[in-house]
Design a protein around this motif. Structure first.
Motif, PDB file in Angstrom:
ATOM      1  N   SER A  58       0.867  -1.091   0.033  1.00  0.00           N
ATOM      2  CA  SER A  58       0.011   0.063   0.026  1.00  0.00           C
ATOM      3  C   SER A  58       0.786   1.443   0.006  1.00  0.00           C
ATOM      4  N   VAL A  59       0.862   2.036  -0.873  1.00  0.00           N
ATOM      5  CA  VAL A  59       1.494   3.300  -1.011  1.00  0.00           C
ATOM      6  C   VAL A  59       0.688   4.586  -1.353  1.00  0.00           C
ATOM      7  N   ALA A  60       0.956   5.679  -0.719  1.00  0.00           N
ATOM      8  CA  ALA A  60       0.169   6.931  -0.772  1.00  0.00           C
ATOM      9  C   ALA A  60       1.258   8.014  -0.987  1.00  0.00           C
ATOM     10  N   LEU A  61       0.975   8.745  -1.715  1.00  0.00           N
ATOM     11  CA  LEU A  61       1.870   9.950  -2.539  1.00  0.00           C
ATOM     12  C   LEU A  61       1.016  11.321  -1.834  1.00  0.00           C
ATOM     13  N   VAL A  62       1.900  12.329  -1.179  1.00  0.00           N
ATOM     14  CA  VAL A  62       1.306  13.713  -1.170  1.00  0.00           C
ATOM     15  C   VAL A  62       2.395  14.482  -2.122  1.00  0.00           C
ATOM     16  N   PRO A  63       1.755  14.951  -3.226  1.00  0.00           N
ATOM     17  CA  PRO A  63       2.644  15.528  -4.326  1.00  0.00           C
ATOM     18  C   PRO A  63       3.065  17.061  -3.926  1.00  0.00           C
ATOM     19  N   GLN A  64       3.945  17.698  -4.577  1.00  0.00           N
ATOM     20  CA  GLN A  64       3.978  19.250  -4.340  1.00  0.00           C
ATOM     21  C   GLN A  64       2.669  19.871  -4.686  1.00  0.00           C
ATOM     22  N   LEU A  65       2.355  20.787  -3.411  1.00  0.00           N
ATOM     23  CA  LEU A  65       1.236  21.548  -3.520  1.00  0.00           C
ATOM     24  C   LEU A  65       1.722  22.957  -3.968  1.00  0.00           C
ATOM     25  N   ILE A  66       0.541  23.451  -4.743  1.00  0.00           N
ATOM     26  CA  ILE A  66       0.403  25.104  -5.074  1.00  0.00           C
ATOM     27  C   ILE A  66      -0.431  25.725  -4.351  1.00  0.00           C
ATOM     28  N   PHE A  77      -1.606  21.346   2.552  1.00  0.00           N
ATOM     29  CA  PHE A  77      -0.910  20.308   2.761  1.00  0.00           C
ATOM     30  C   PHE A  77      -1.663  19.431   4.006  1.00  0.00           C
ATOM     31  N   ASN A  78      -2.187  19.883   5.082  1.00  0.00           N
ATOM     32  CA  ASN A  78      -2.718  19.102   6.046  1.00  0.00           C
ATOM     33  C   ASN A  78      -3.699  18.354   5.732  1.00  0.00           C
ATOM     34  N   ALA A  79      -4.636  18.946   4.787  1.00  0.00           N
ATOM     35  CA  ALA A  79      -5.749  18.141   4.185  1.00  0.00           C
ATOM     36  C   ALA A  79      -5.080  16.960   3.287  1.00  0.00           C
ATOM     37  N   ALA A  80      -4.186  17.262   2.558  1.00  0.00           N
ATOM     38  CA  ALA A  80      -3.650  16.220   1.627  1.00  0.00           C
ATOM     39  C   ALA A  80      -3.099  14.931   2.359  1.00  0.00           C
ATOM     40  N   LEU A  81      -2.311  15.335   3.350  1.00  0.00           N
ATOM     41  CA  LEU A  81      -1.613  14.405   4.222  1.00  0.00           C
ATOM     42  C   LEU A  81      -2.653  13.610   5.033  1.00  0.00           C
ATOM     43  N   SER A  82      -3.377  14.177   5.387  1.00  0.00           N
ATOM     44  CA  SER A  82      -4.823  13.571   6.140  1.00  0.00           C
ATOM     45  C   SER A  82      -5.450  12.492   5.457  1.00  0.00           C
ATOM     46  N   LEU A  93       5.013   8.583   0.591  1.00  0.00           N
ATOM     47  CA  LEU A  93       5.694   9.336  -0.276  1.00  0.00           C
ATOM     48  C   LEU A  93       5.473  10.909  -0.139  1.00  0.00           C
ATOM     49  N   LEU A  94       6.444  11.528   0.097  1.00  0.00           N
ATOM     50  CA  LEU A  94       6.151  13.016   0.366  1.00  0.00           C
ATOM     51  C   LEU A  94       6.944  13.802  -0.841  1.00  0.00           C
ATOM     52  N   ASP A  95       6.495  14.678  -1.665  1.00  0.00           N
ATOM     53  CA  ASP A  95       7.247  15.456  -2.312  1.00  0.00           C
ATOM     54  C   ASP A  95       7.423  16.941  -1.872  1.00  0.00           C
ATOM     55  N   GLU A  96       8.475  17.218  -1.588  1.00  0.00           N
ATOM     56  CA  GLU A  96       8.733  18.915  -0.988  1.00  0.00           C
ATOM     57  C   GLU A  96       7.625  19.293   0.131  1.00  0.00           C
ATOM     58  N   PRO A  97       7.307  18.370   1.022  1.00  0.00           N
ATOM     59  CA  PRO A  97       6.474  18.629   1.986  1.00  0.00           C
ATOM     60  C   PRO A  97       6.370  19.815   2.677  1.00  0.00           C
ATOM     61  N   THR A  98       7.398  20.423   2.979  1.00  0.00           N
ATOM     62  CA  THR A  98       7.514  21.704   3.964  1.00  0.00           C
ATOM     63  C   THR A  98       7.471  23.266   3.022  1.00  0.00           C
ATOM     64  N   ASN A  99       7.161  23.097   1.828  1.00  0.00           N
ATOM     65  CA  ASN A  99       7.110  24.223   0.886  1.00  0.00           C
ATOM     66  C   ASN A  99       5.874  24.941   1.458  1.00  0.00           C
ATOM     67  N   HIS A 100       5.849  26.169   1.838  1.00  0.00           N
ATOM     68  CA  HIS A 100       4.743  27.070   2.063  1.00  0.00           C
ATOM     69  C   HIS A 100       4.245  26.732   3.582  1.00  0.00           C
ATOM     70  N   LEU A 101       4.899  25.932   4.358  1.00  0.00           N
ATOM     71  CA  LEU A 101       4.687  25.698   5.569  1.00  0.00           C
ATOM     72  C   LEU A 101       5.202  26.753   6.549  1.00  0.00           C
ATOM     73  N   ASP A 102       4.588  27.412   7.606  1.00  0.00           N
ATOM     74  CA  ASP A 102       5.089  28.154   8.631  1.00  0.00           C
ATOM     75  C   ASP A 102       5.895  27.236   9.718  1.00  0.00           C
ATOM     76  N   ARG A 103       6.361  28.053  10.728  1.00  0.00           N
ATOM     77  CA  ARG A 103       7.177  27.018  11.429  1.00  0.00           C
ATOM     78  C   ARG A 103       6.293  26.065  12.200  1.00  0.00           C
ATOM     79  N   HIS A 104       5.128  26.517  12.834  1.00  0.00           N
ATOM     80  CA  HIS A 104       4.447  25.673  13.507  1.00  0.00           C
ATOM     81  C   HIS A 104       3.760  24.436  12.824  1.00  0.00           C
ATOM     82  N   ASN A 105       3.574  24.788  11.499  1.00  0.00           N
ATOM     83  CA  ASN A 105       3.307  23.407  10.617  1.00  0.00           C
ATOM     84  C   ASN A 105       4.334  22.851  10.589  1.00  0.00           C
ATOM     85  N   ARG A 106       5.481  23.347  10.209  1.00  0.00           N
ATOM     86  CA  ARG A 106       6.798  22.381   9.906  1.00  0.00           C
ATOM     87  C   ARG A 106       7.207  21.414  11.088  1.00  0.00           C
TER      88      ARG A 106
END
Length: 458
Positions: A58-66, A77-82, A93-106
């Motif tokens: 079983s594989v799940a991918l969270v792609p880069q998000l704009i 990101f939180n919605a896609a990760l959930s 699988l996560l593709d550049e997950p911390t882009n656009h995340l503030d410190r709290h979300n990171r």
């Protein structure tokens, strides 16, 4: 969450104009925490997509998000990760997950990743995430994937040791080339003297003509053999130098010096407020930036960082109240993750439009300093450039016509580690004032003498 070992065998990732990965084989075990690192366009995202098609797992991918206007980066990101975690995947699988995340979300993401008990594979340039959560690194480099097992700092030390070893070898080769050259000159002089002496002896009949001629010929033959040997050795050295690749360094030259910029305040805000449609988003702003200050504006997503930047730039969409002293538009350089300062069809067009009084030779020399050297690189269309190439070109424009205030807005999003280093190289020597917005703590730590201005201001 467990799975049988996954065997990747002879993986190839090839595009019409580029070979990204060639003949890669590896084994993925349950619980592995693999980071995919390397330059933009090296094939990391493509490999994640290939892994999505693994069978019997079983594989799940969270792609880069704009980002979209309706949701912040953290919300999307939180919605896609959930959604991905709801599948209870064996491999995440996560593709550049911390882009656009503030410190709290990171921080929330990294805590979750620490406790995720499945197999984790992440394509990322985020040094904090790599250091905190990963223990295996697949480094994509010139069509190959090099595997390193260990912590990120161990990986960096290994790379540094290899770099030092290569530099030592380069120095040794350089000395050897000089020795070869001196030996060649010495042999040529000796052979020349030997020939002249032989001819003189023959004329003076000091030994038989046949013997004298034979010695002269032997001297020439010896010299010829040594020349051929030296030539072959030089070719071998050149081949070795070609194979030894090191990351290139940018050495920018700015059109303004620190002395020309001076030492006065370039931004001064007293009891300021700013927002949209007469509604204040930020109030009680008091801020002073001198002509050589480095300032980082930090805060959670939606705290008003970009609004403050627009107010400093006197953007017509933002209203402001209070006492505001800000630079003229021509004294501000704005660099964002979309590289909106690039104009023209090609790289050369862009620099030509920016500094039309420069000669063609001056433009080529300046672009050369920012690693645009070959004709095909200089004449490349901007629309075909990678993120790293666009970043370098944007920096070249800023250096060519140096602003008194440089504003950087999340410039490291989606950039590989090498390009981040290129940006830091330029920032270390930039002579003017600088305001930076970034969630990348490692990037901020790389900027010397950086002061923090945290929002909200209340």
């Amino acid at each position: 969450m467990s799975h049988h070992p996954i065997f990747l065998t002879h993986i190839n990732i090839v595009y019409p104009a580029k070979k990204c990965v060639e003949n890669f084989s590896a084994t993925i075990y349950t619980g592995d925490r693999i980071a995919l690192i390397g330059q933009n366009g090296s094939g990391k995202t493509s490999l994640l997509k290939i892994l999505m098609n693994l069978s019997n797992v079983s594989v799940a991918l969270v792609p880069q998000l704009i980002n979209v206007d309706a949701l912040s980066g953290g919300q999307r990101f939180n919605a896609a990760l959930s959604e991905a975690l709801a599948l209870q995947p064996d491999i995440l699988l996560l593709d550049e997950p911390t882009n656009h995340l503030d410190r709290h979300n990171r921080q929330s993401l990294m805590q979750m990743l620490k406790h995720f008990d499945g197999t984790l594979m992440i394509a990322s340039h985020d040094v904090e995430l790599l250091r905190t959560c990963m223990n295996t690194f697949w480094h994509f480099d010139h069509g190959k994937i090099h595997v390193f097992k260990g912590q990120y700092d161990d990986y960096k030390r290994d790379v540094e040791q290899k770099r030092q070893s290569i530099e030592a070898e380069l120095a040794r080769l350089d000395r050897q080339k000089k020795d070869v050259h001196h030996a060649l000159m010495k042999e040529q002089n000796r052979a020349s003297k030997s020939k002249r002496q032989g001819e003189k002896n023959i004329e003076q009949r000091k030994w038989p003509t046949v013997t004298s001629g034979a010695k002269a010929r032997r001297a020439e033959e010896t010299s010829g053999r040594k020349k051929l040997e030296i030539g072959r050795h030089k070719e071998a050295l050149i081949d070795q130098l070609t194979e030894l690749r090191l990351p290139e360094i940018i050495l920018p030259k700015f059109s303004l010096s620190a002395a020309a910029i001076g030492h006065k305040n370039i931004v001064a805000i007293c009891d300021g407020a700013c927002g949209y449609d007469d509604q204040p988003l930020l109030t009680n702003i008091t801020l002073t930036v001198s002509s050589t200050d480095r300032l980082a504006i930090t805060g959670d997503n939606g705290s008003g960082k970009t609004t403050l930047i627009k107010a400093i730039m006197n953007n017509h969409q933002v209203w402001r109240q209070g006492a505001w002293f800000t630079p003229k538009p021509e004294d501000i350089g704005y660099l964002d993750q979309h590289y909106s300062n690039l104009e023209g069809e090609t790289v050369l067009d862009s620099i030509s439009n920016h500094v039309p009084t420069w000669s063609h030779a001056d433009m080529r020399k300046h672009l050369n300093d920012f690693l645009f050297r070959k004709n095909e690189e200089v004449n490349a269309k901007i629309s075909t450039l990678s993120g790293g190439e666009k970043a370098r070109l944007s920096l070249a424009l800023i250096a060519a016509k140096t602003p008194k205030l440089l504003i950087l807005d999340e410039v490291t999003n989606n950039l590989d580690i090498e390009t981040r280093e290129h940006i830091l190289q330029v920032l270390q020597t930039y002579p003017g004032a600088m305001i930076v917005i970034s969630h990348d703590q490692d990037f901020l730590k790389g900027i010397k003498d950086l002061h923090i201005f945290r929002l909200p201001c209340e």
